[in-house]
Scaffold this motif. Structure first.
Motif, PDB file in Angstrom:
ATOM      1  N   ARG A   1     125.610  49.742  13.403  1.00  0.00           N
ATOM      2  CA  ARG A   1     125.561  48.499  12.628  1.00  0.00           C
ATOM      3  C   ARG A   1     126.581  47.503  13.173  1.00  0.00           C
ATOM      4  N   PRO A   2     126.277  46.222  13.045  1.00  0.00           N
ATOM      5  CA  PRO A   2     127.245  45.198  13.467  1.00  0.00           C
ATOM      6  C   PRO A   2     128.396  45.082  12.490  1.00  0.00           C
ATOM      7  N   GLU A   3     129.526  44.591  12.997  1.00  0.00           N
ATOM      8  CA  GLU A   3     130.701  44.361  12.167  1.00  0.00           C
ATOM      9  C   GLU A   3     131.155  42.913  12.342  1.00  0.00           C
TER      10      GLU A   3
ATOM     11  N   ARG B   1     124.998  40.980  22.104  1.00  0.00           N
ATOM     12  CA  ARG B   1     125.293  41.902  21.006  1.00  0.00           C
ATOM     13  C   ARG B   1     125.758  41.179  19.742  1.00  0.00           C
ATOM     14  N   ILE B   2     125.760  39.853  19.781  1.00  0.00           N
ATOM     15  CA  ILE B   2     126.094  39.070  18.597  1.00  0.00           C
ATOM     16  C   ILE B   2     124.832  38.893  17.774  1.00  0.00           C
ATOM     17  N   THR B   3     124.891  39.245  16.500  1.00  0.00           N
ATOM     18  CA  THR B   3     123.734  39.134  15.620  1.00  0.00           C
ATOM     19  C   THR B   3     123.981  38.047  14.580  1.00  0.00           C
ATOM     20  N   GLY B   4     122.927  37.393  14.154  1.00  0.00           N
ATOM     21  CA  GLY B   4     123.071  36.356  13.143  1.00  0.00           C
ATOM     22  C   GLY B   4     123.683  35.088  13.714  1.00  0.00           C
ATOM     23  N   LYS B   5     124.147  34.233  12.812  1.00  0.00           N
ATOM     24  CA  LYS B   5     124.702  32.943  13.206  1.00  0.00           C
ATOM     25  C   LYS B   5     126.190  33.028  13.508  1.00  0.00           C
ATOM     26  N   VAL B   6     126.635  32.153  14.397  1.00  0.00           N
ATOM     27  CA  VAL B   6     128.065  31.987  14.671  1.00  0.00           C
ATOM     28  C   VAL B   6     128.580  30.898  13.743  1.00  0.00           C
ATOM     29  N   ARG B   7     129.559  31.231  12.902  1.00  0.00           N
ATOM     30  CA  ARG B   7     130.116  30.255  11.962  1.00  0.00           C
ATOM     31  C   ARG B   7     131.485  29.825  12.457  1.00  0.00           C
TER      32      ARG B   7
END
Length: 317
Positions: A172-174, A209-215
């Motif tokens: 899972r991502p962290e 390997r970055i998932t979702g949005k960068v905030r």
């Protein structure tokens, strides 16, 4: 409408360049007539954010600063937005044109064109067209990761970011809180180097390997930015590129081509397997795990044990 926008952008640029301290949105709204005429706060905020992005795309370096009261302010330092007089010959101009042409197929095309316009303002000869020189060459760098653009902007503006990151050995991502320094492409993959706030150490992250949005966050950096950021050297070290030992692995036929490119020797075993000897250094275990059941480590024993431990950790989730 076009004249009004151009005038508004000019007034905003002059305000940001002329101030010695960061100006808040409220102060900028009170200083620019077009913003005073905005019908509502939401309308002003949308207009201001579009104008700010347009100025940045044109090449203006706008800093975002948060004061002690938590209020966000903006300014454009003159030393960050001034280029000394430059003199480029035809070959140097052609090299710049090729570099800018790399980005013409992605969303950075505007920024690349703006950079050339800024160079012209600093002295690039008008009779030199960097886009036309050596036009037969079409250099391209693949940019498929959605995280690239927000991270590129965060590196430029020195803004911390938060993103979910999945390590090669994790199921899972962290969440990661990072102060981004630089982006670099190596062997077809983009990497981000920066300061990991949670681990209080320098880290390199693979964008795929970055998932979702960068905030992004409006706070300031807490760690000094090094003069030289060695992204490629760090990745090479982790991937075993600086190895001084060798490892033997079994690899399925027609699989694991990056491993085959590193191999110092390859021997066919039959039954759909080959035996490879590859350089062994720090981080090789993490890389081998990415190939899953296509790879079996024969020796050394400590590398085999590390790979097995990582695979078990992934299986446990």
């Amino acid at each position: 409408m076009a004249i009004a926008k151009a005038e508004r952008l000019m007034n905003l640029a002059l305000c940001l360049l002329g101030t010695r301290r960061p100006l808040s949105k409220r102060e900028l709204r009170e200083s620019i007539e077009a913003y005073l005429e905005a019908g509502s706060d939401d309308s002003f905020n949308r207009m201001f954010e579009r104008d700010k992005d347009d100025l940045r795309e044109l090449g203006l370096v706008i800093e975002t600063v948060e004061n002690l009261d938590g209020e966000v302010g903006y300014l454009a330092r003159r030393d960050s937005n001034r280029l000394p007089p430059i003199t480029l010959d035809a070959e140097e101009a052609a090299a710049l044109g090729l570099a800018a042409k790399v980005w013409q197929q992605v969303r950075l095309a505007g920024a690349a064109s703006g950079a050339l316009q800024k160079l012209r303002a600093a002295g690039l000869p008008e009779d030199v067209d960097p886009y036309e020189a050596h036009g037969a060459l079409e250099p391209r760098i693949p940019v498929h990761e959605a995280a690239f653009e927000p991270l590129m902007l965060a590196c430029r503006d020195r803004r911390p970011v938060i993103f979910d990151y999945r390590k090669a050995t994790a199921a899972r991502p962290e969440p990661r809180h990072v102060e981004p320094w630089a982006l670099e492409c190596w062997r077809g993959h983009w990497y981000l180097a920066g300061w990991d706030r949670d681990r209080a150490a320098e880290r390199v992250f693979r964008l795929s390997r970055i998932t979702g949005k960068v905030r992004s966050r409006s706070s300031r950096f807490t760690a000094p930015v090094p003069d030289v950021v060695t992204v490629r050297e760090t990745v090479m070290s982790w991937a075993g590129e600086t190895a001084d030992r060798s490892a033997r692995i079994r690899l399925r036929t027609d699989a694991g081509y990056p491993l085959r490119a590193k191999a110092t020797s390859v021997r066919e075993l039959g039954d759909g397997w080959d035996e490879l000897e590859i350089p062994y250094g720090h981080g090789l275990d993490a890389w081998l795990v990415e190939f899953g059941p296509d790879v079996v480590v024969l020796e050394p024993a400590e590398l085999r044990a590390d790979v097995v431990d990582r695979l078990r950790a992934v299986a446990k989730g």
